[in-house]
Design a protein around this motif. Sequence first.
Motif, short mmCIF file in Angstrom:
data_model
loop_
_atom_site.label_atom_id
_atom_site.label_comp_id
_atom_site.label_asym_id
_atom_site.label_seq_id
_atom_site.Cartn_x
_atom_site.Cartn_y
_atom_site.Cartn_z
N GLY A 198 49.21 36.13 56.01
CA GLY A 198 48.30 37.24 55.74
C GLY A 198 48.72 38.00 54.50
O GLY A 198 49.85 37.85 54.01
N PRO A 199 47.84 38.85 53.96
CA PRO A 199 48.10 39.50 52.67
C PRO A 199 49.16 40.58 52.74
O PRO A 199 49.26 41.33 53.71
CB PRO A 199 46.74 40.08 52.31
N VAL A 200 49.97 40.66 51.69
CA VAL A 200 50.91 41.76 51.47
C VAL A 200 50.59 42.34 50.10
O VAL A 200 50.51 41.61 49.11
CB VAL A 200 52.37 41.29 51.51
N LEU A 201 50.38 43.65 50.04
CA LEU A 201 50.07 44.30 48.78
C LEU A 201 51.23 45.18 48.35
O LEU A 201 51.88 45.82 49.20
CB LEU A 201 48.80 45.14 48.90
N GLY A 202 51.49 45.23 47.06
CA GLY A 202 52.50 46.13 46.52
C GLY A 202 51.85 47.16 45.63
O GLY A 202 51.25 46.82 44.60
N TYR A 203 51.92 48.44 46.05
CA TYR A 203 51.37 49.54 45.25
C TYR A 203 52.52 50.07 44.39
O TYR A 203 53.40 50.77 44.88
CB TYR A 203 50.82 50.61 46.18
N LEU A 204 52.51 49.73 43.11
CA LEU A 204 53.65 49.96 42.24
C LEU A 204 53.38 51.13 41.30
O LEU A 204 52.33 51.20 40.65
CB LEU A 204 53.95 48.69 41.43
N LEU A 232 48.86 46.39 43.26
CA LEU A 232 48.02 47.56 42.97
C LEU A 232 48.78 48.38 41.95
O LEU A 232 49.92 48.80 42.20
CB LEU A 232 47.76 48.38 44.23
N LEU A 233 48.17 48.63 40.79
CA LEU A 233 48.86 49.28 39.68
C LEU A 233 48.22 50.63 39.37
O LEU A 233 47.03 50.85 39.62
CB LEU A 233 48.81 48.39 38.45
N CYS A 234 49.02 51.52 38.77
CA CYS A 234 48.52 52.83 38.39
C CYS A 234 47.88 52.81 37.01
O CYS A 234 47.04 53.67 36.70
CB CYS A 234 49.65 53.85 38.40
N TYR A 245 59.16 39.98 35.74
CA TYR A 245 59.68 39.85 37.11
C TYR A 245 58.75 39.03 38.00
O TYR A 245 59.08 38.75 39.15
CB TYR A 245 59.89 41.24 37.72
N GLY A 246 57.58 38.67 37.51
CA GLY A 246 56.63 37.90 38.31
C GLY A 246 55.23 38.45 38.15
O GLY A 246 55.04 39.64 37.91
N ARG A 247 54.26 37.58 38.29
CA ARG A 247 52.87 37.97 38.04
C ARG A 247 52.16 38.50 39.27
O ARG A 247 51.16 39.19 39.15
CB ARG A 247 52.10 36.76 37.48
N GLY A 248 52.59 38.15 40.45
CA GLY A 248 51.85 38.54 41.63
C GLY A 248 50.67 37.62 41.86
O GLY A 248 50.20 36.93 40.94
N LEU A 249 50.16 37.60 43.08
CA LEU A 249 49.00 36.75 43.40
C LEU A 249 47.73 37.27 42.73
O LEU A 249 46.82 36.51 42.42
CB LEU A 249 48.82 36.69 44.92
N SER A 250 47.66 38.58 42.54
CA SER A 250 46.54 39.21 41.83
C SER A 250 47.03 40.59 41.42
O SER A 250 48.09 41.05 41.86
CB SER A 250 45.30 39.32 42.72
N ALA A 251 46.27 41.26 40.56
CA ALA A 251 46.63 42.62 40.14
C ALA A 251 45.37 43.43 39.92
O ALA A 251 44.43 42.97 39.25
CB ALA A 251 47.47 42.58 38.87
N GLY A 432 38.01 48.23 47.29
CA GLY A 432 37.77 46.96 46.60
C GLY A 432 39.02 46.10 46.55
O GLY A 432 38.96 44.88 46.71
N ALA A 433 40.18 46.74 46.35
CA ALA A 433 41.43 45.99 46.25
C ALA A 433 41.96 45.57 47.61
O ALA A 433 42.66 44.57 47.73
CB ALA A 433 42.47 46.84 45.53
N LEU A 434 41.63 46.34 48.65
CA LEU A 434 42.21 46.08 49.97
C LEU A 434 41.32 45.23 50.86
O LEU A 434 41.68 45.02 52.02
CB LEU A 434 42.49 47.41 50.70
N SER A 435 40.17 44.80 50.36
CA SER A 435 39.33 43.94 51.20
C SER A 435 40.16 42.74 51.60
O SER A 435 40.39 41.83 50.80
CB SER A 435 38.08 43.50 50.44
N PRO A 436 40.67 42.73 52.82
CA PRO A 436 41.70 41.74 53.15
C PRO A 436 41.11 40.39 53.51
O PRO A 436 40.00 40.27 54.01
CB PRO A 436 42.37 42.36 54.38
N ALA A 437 41.89 39.37 53.22
CA ALA A 437 41.50 38.02 53.63
C ALA A 437 41.91 37.83 55.09
O ALA A 437 42.80 37.04 55.41
CB ALA A 437 42.18 36.99 52.73
#
Length: 693
Positions: A198-204, A232-234, A245-251, A432-437
Amino acid sequence: MRATPLLKSYWSELHQRDFHSAKHLLDEIERRHWRDDGFGELIALERERLEHNGLQLLPRHHSNRKPRSHRPDANGIEFQRLGADHDWYLNAELERILRSSWGGDPALRVPTELDSVLVLANNFSLSTGVLRPLSHYLNFLHHHGGPRLRSVQLQDDASAEVIDALLSDNDLVIVNGLQQICNVDQLAAAVARRARRGPVLGYLHETRWILDRLPEIQKRRLRTILPHMHLLLCCERQRQDFAPYGRGLSASVVHNPTLSAGGDDGKPPPQRVHGSVLMSGTIQERKGIAFFNHCAESLQACGYSFSWAGQARDPGEPLSESVCFLGHLSAGELQRRLLQTDIFFLSSLEDTFPLAAIEAYLHGCKLLLPRSTGLVDVLEGRSAVHIYESHSLEAARQGLDQLRDSPAPSAGDRLAISRELGLQSFLERMNGALSPAVSPPSEAPSVAVIAHLYYTDLGFELARHLQAVAGPRCDLYLTVPRQKSDPQLMRSLQKMFSPHFRTVHCLAVENRGMDIAPFFSAITALQRSSQPTPDLILKIHMKKSLQNSGSRKGQRWRRGLLEGLLGNRCNVRRIQQRFVSDQELTLLAPASFLMLRSSQDRRIAANDQLVNDLLRQYDLPADPQRPFVRGTMFWVRGAVLLQELERCPLPPVERFRQGHCPDGSLAHAYERVLSYLPQRHHAITPDQPSEEL
């Protein structure tokens, strides 16, 4: 109970028939005095008065200093928040947003597939800005209703087993900021395992200035975890900052939210001081304290006065004598200071998306910003904004001189920024960003919810609870007293609930028999419905008990019953699964609300005669060991209850007393008998959800 100044102002507004102003005063009276003797009853009765004067479906506005948190008795967890602990505020802006969300606005829709959200974070005190943005979203989710919410600060040495159990028990996991990523030994590996399911999101919130200063072991953890997270970026520049450090699955860039500038507090606005320069934030190296000191010492002779508002935590980074230290200001005090300030000078060496600068702009301050801040993405090119390219005295001097001679921010630019970075826009970006799979749940039983709304100021509370059960196989029967059911209210209720239920039936009923006679009206409508008999019926009502038990006890009962029967989607699915797996289960209610006889029954037995008469009509033997549900809220198997009620005709509404019904009335007798009938063959099932549900 004393006549406080607020109470006198409230009476004055009532006398002038300004009921909206009176409502806001009553909210403040409740915030300050709800624990004081006599105020609880007064407040509840006055809300009833306002309701009768047309203020319907208006919730109580409130604001807590910060959401609650506590230390659990659990290994590996330092702090946590559960469910209602995330309640931070409900104001007019959030009320409007909730109406839009419940009314079907797709941008504000909370996915019905989302049963649970886990947040891993630090700084629960909100003393910095790192958890504040996400706390706004969690506050929205709490008031909207539906998902189970849990926020946790893991201990650095939390075991893999503890972390795996937390991550696997939730549909959606959000890791907020770098502190948990960098400090919790086992987190990176646990996230990699979780990401397969399941999805894990990082709010950085951090930028290269912070990343470059991390110890090597923390950089390794960051490189391990980023490829398994949706980011999730500011601001946009963080994409480049985190790329090594890595691209992430999406941003996705969600920015941070700011609240609208404070309204008129009745005081005349202060005079803005020409050449006044302000910075706010904790006094530390990252905030550019040395640079700010240097500018103040060098430019004071040029007619500038420098001030700093914030906490002084590091004695090694003192303010210059050329800077006026204002200390830590409350939100209201800071707003007043901003209204007096000419230029807000962001001196930070690193500040991803500082909301203090946004709030200064909304309060009419000109802005001097470094190129290094993410605010440049949204503010460059706006009126009264100057971007300096380097942290040098000459760059600051040029910016200050240009701004001092320029006009204040235009009203159009301030409005545009308020909208772009306001709460609603932030919530839309987060949705929009948290619409989970998330996989849709298995098909739930069909449900008919029968809810009685006598107190319309509790309409938002009802809507929040109903999100836990709403769905395509759920029908809502909502009863409202006829004297309150004006067309506008009924349209509002229909609009709030129709997007979330298969069918919605808003029924105007006589104010007789408390919640019992309205329940029978809904049963009649259900029996006439074209829908098949529902698998389950949920009976609830918005109880206050002003006449019988008092407002405090009534509130405890209402919240205890509704949290136990609804609460969140995880709890509702658990209850429904109990009915599916145990075909003998017919009636379920929270264990703490089951009783054999009320204290009033034991004293004077006022209800015994009517109860026994009803039992004979339904051919059900009396049983002193058969419990009933205090408050008459429960889950029941639909076919069982409807068959029982068909044994004899339902009483006409005229048989019930108008208004409040004392003990010994037909309504109180049915309160017991409605619990007894489904127990003809199987005893009631006491339910005891865990604290985490």
